[in-house]
Scaffold this motif. Sequence first.
Motif, short mmCIF file in Angstrom:
data_model
loop_
_atom_site.label_atom_id
_atom_site.label_comp_id
_atom_site.label_asym_id
_atom_site.label_seq_id
_atom_site.Cartn_x
_atom_site.Cartn_y
_atom_site.Cartn_z
N ASN A 1 14.63 32.20 21.16
CA ASN A 1 15.60 31.36 21.67
C ASN A 1 16.95 32.06 21.05
O ASN A 1 18.00 31.32 21.61
N VAL A 2 16.85 32.87 20.26
CA VAL A 2 18.14 33.57 19.99
C VAL A 2 18.54 34.43 21.27
O VAL A 2 19.65 34.43 21.55
N ALA A 3 17.57 35.01 22.08
CA ALA A 3 17.92 35.89 23.23
C ALA A 3 18.41 34.79 24.30
O ALA A 3 19.29 35.05 25.09
N THR A 4 17.62 33.47 24.22
CA THR A 4 17.92 32.43 25.59
C THR A 4 19.31 32.00 25.46
O THR A 4 20.03 31.78 26.24
N VAL A 5 19.81 31.49 23.74
CA VAL A 5 20.98 31.02 23.99
C VAL A 5 22.20 32.05 23.68
O VAL A 5 23.25 31.69 23.96
N ALA A 6 21.78 33.11 23.60
CA ALA A 6 22.70 34.21 23.96
C ALA A 6 23.28 34.01 25.28
O ALA A 6 24.65 34.61 25.69
N THR A 7 22.47 33.79 26.29
CA THR A 7 23.04 33.85 27.69
C THR A 7 24.09 32.69 27.85
O THR A 7 24.84 32.71 28.85
N VAL A 8 24.06 31.77 26.78
CA VAL A 8 24.84 30.41 27.28
C VAL A 8 26.28 30.97 26.99
O VAL A 8 27.25 30.52 27.48
N LEU A 9 26.64 32.05 26.48
CA LEU A 9 28.01 32.63 25.82
C LEU A 9 28.29 33.47 27.14
O LEU A 9 29.50 33.94 27.30
N VAL A 10 27.51 34.10 28.06
CA VAL A 10 27.88 34.95 28.99
C VAL A 10 27.49 34.84 30.45
O VAL A 10 28.15 35.06 31.42
N PHE A 11 26.25 34.32 30.55
CA PHE A 11 25.69 34.30 31.94
C PHE A 11 26.15 32.79 32.77
O PHE A 11 26.46 32.06 32.20
N PRO A 12 26.09 33.00 33.89
CA PRO A 12 26.08 32.01 34.79
C PRO A 12 24.98 31.06 34.69
O PRO A 12 24.09 31.09 33.99
N ALA B 1 28.29 38.94 13.99
CA ALA B 1 29.72 39.27 13.43
C ALA B 1 31.00 39.04 14.53
O ALA B 1 31.83 38.18 14.18
N ALA B 2 30.65 39.14 15.84
CA ALA B 2 31.81 39.09 16.66
C ALA B 2 31.96 37.36 17.08
O ALA B 2 33.09 37.12 17.31
N GLY B 3 30.67 36.76 16.91
CA GLY B 3 30.91 35.30 17.12
C GLY B 3 31.51 34.38 16.10
O GLY B 3 32.50 33.73 16.39
N VAL B 4 31.20 34.89 14.80
CA VAL B 4 32.04 34.57 13.65
C VAL B 4 33.51 34.79 13.71
O VAL B 4 34.43 33.86 13.43
N ALA B 5 34.03 35.98 14.26
CA ALA B 5 35.30 36.46 14.25
C ALA B 5 35.94 35.70 15.56
O ALA B 5 37.10 35.92 15.61
N GLY B 6 35.11 35.44 16.67
CA GLY B 6 35.65 34.90 17.69
C GLY B 6 36.24 35.89 18.76
O GLY B 6 37.01 35.55 19.52
N ARG B 7 35.89 37.11 18.72
CA ARG B 7 36.22 38.38 19.62
C ARG B 7 35.25 39.24 20.06
O ARG B 7 34.17 39.56 19.23
N PHE B 8 35.29 39.68 21.28
CA PHE B 8 34.27 40.57 21.69
C PHE B 8 32.68 40.10 21.92
O PHE B 8 31.80 40.99 21.69
N PRO C 1 30.39 40.58 25.73
CA PRO C 1 29.47 41.90 25.91
C PRO C 1 28.45 41.80 24.97
O PRO C 1 27.40 42.30 25.49
N LEU C 2 28.60 41.72 23.90
CA LEU C 2 27.33 41.91 22.74
C LEU C 2 26.44 40.91 22.95
O LEU C 2 25.16 41.35 22.97
N ALA C 3 26.50 39.82 23.31
CA ALA C 3 25.61 38.78 23.72
C ALA C 3 24.82 38.94 24.96
O ALA C 3 23.59 38.99 25.15
N ALA C 4 25.51 39.78 26.03
CA ALA C 4 24.73 40.12 27.24
C ALA C 4 23.88 41.32 26.69
O ALA C 4 22.77 41.47 27.46
N ALA D 1 30.37 29.84 20.25
CA ALA D 1 30.31 31.18 19.72
C ALA D 1 29.81 31.12 18.40
O ALA D 1 28.97 31.88 17.95
N PHE D 2 30.68 30.47 17.64
CA PHE D 2 30.60 30.27 16.27
C PHE D 2 29.11 29.68 16.00
O PHE D 2 28.52 30.09 15.12
N VAL D 3 28.78 28.53 16.55
CA VAL D 3 27.45 27.88 16.46
C VAL D 3 26.26 28.73 16.90
O VAL D 3 25.03 28.85 15.91
N VAL D 4 26.58 29.46 17.90
CA VAL D 4 25.35 30.23 18.24
C VAL D 4 25.29 31.75 17.27
O VAL D 4 24.19 31.95 16.79
N ALA D 5 26.25 31.80 16.70
CA ALA D 5 26.24 33.21 15.60
C ALA D 5 25.63 32.77 14.60
O ALA D 5 24.78 33.46 13.92
#
Length: 404
Positions: A123-134, A75-82, A85-88, A30-34
Amino acid sequence: MAPEVATTGMLTIPPDSTFFSRERVERILAFVVAVGSAVLGVQALFHAIGSVQEDPTWNIALTAATFGPLILMVAAGVAGRFYRPLAAILAIVFPLVLLAWPVATAGRSASAAGEPWVWYLLNVATVATVLVFPLMLQYVWCALVPVLYGIARLIQIGADVENVIQVSRQVVYAIILAVVMTMIGWMLRLLAERLDRTREEAVRSYAAAAAADAVEQERISVAALMHDSVLAALIAAERASTPRERDLAVGMARDALTRLANADREAEEGPDEPVEPMFLVDGIREAALEHDVDIDLRIAIDPRAQTLPGRVARALVLAAAQAVVNAIEHAEGAGLHAEVTADDRRVVVRVIDAGEGFDVHAVPEDRLGISGSVVARVAAVGGQAKVRSSRRGTIVDLRWEYPR
């Protein structure tokens, strides 16, 4: 409700610790993606501000729809919370932005020389799926987002040969980079899961070894107790030749039986002041409530019933409490009830359940639940304990007679 815990032997494993490495990997991802999304997002934002490729109204709408979820996800990725859903939201909104891109750029002059600002966010949109999608859906997004961009871009600038070649290169590059990042996330999670599994197996092995060592130490303690106390009492009884020596031998035997009965718990003798038979009723009820069981107590106390010594009452209560615990653990409390009967001759306590029963003679000698905590405990105060069990249930009968 309190979270359940996994218990093995003497060691309790909190549920959160089972997936310790996986949780750390998720936090790192989450932090690296953020951070990576923030870098690409700043670059895209500079190109989006004042962009002339799309209509100004569409520029404001698409910029708000894209960078709003992106900023929140960073912001959520840096904080490590929530951040999930925002990545989705970002992963779903960005393909819609690409679908609207031909409409936003319709009727405006376009050149293939400069990439639009949406290119920097593929690639921001595709890497966001790594945090939430199967995983399977992540690979679908790796192809879907770049292909949608290619179609929208060709509609904007025209589908001649040169443009098709240039856009195809961009699409292939975006797909390769997206697949690589998805595979990195999958590999990190796989390694974390294997590490957690290995760690859990090691903890369970250690717990099993600790439990086996505890059982062995208990056997050694019981053996020492039998040797030092019971054997000494038997020798004293054999050699007793006078009434005083016999009384001393009886006292030694009673003390040895009491110590054996209390080998599984800290139980003090306490005062020997006489107590009423109702002491048994209250003690059994309190012992059952400690295990969240409101036991059915059937009382038949004759008015002529005498008081009984405190140590006798406590021994009967502790033995009955152990019988209740056995019924709860092995019969799941089916049909569990207790009977307390007292008259001028004897006190009788029965603990009855309707479980499947067990073979009384097949109970191992090192199990103190019956032999020590029930039989020996009652025998230590001059009483009798009998355990009868069949397929229809189990009856633990505790008796103590007043001296005549």
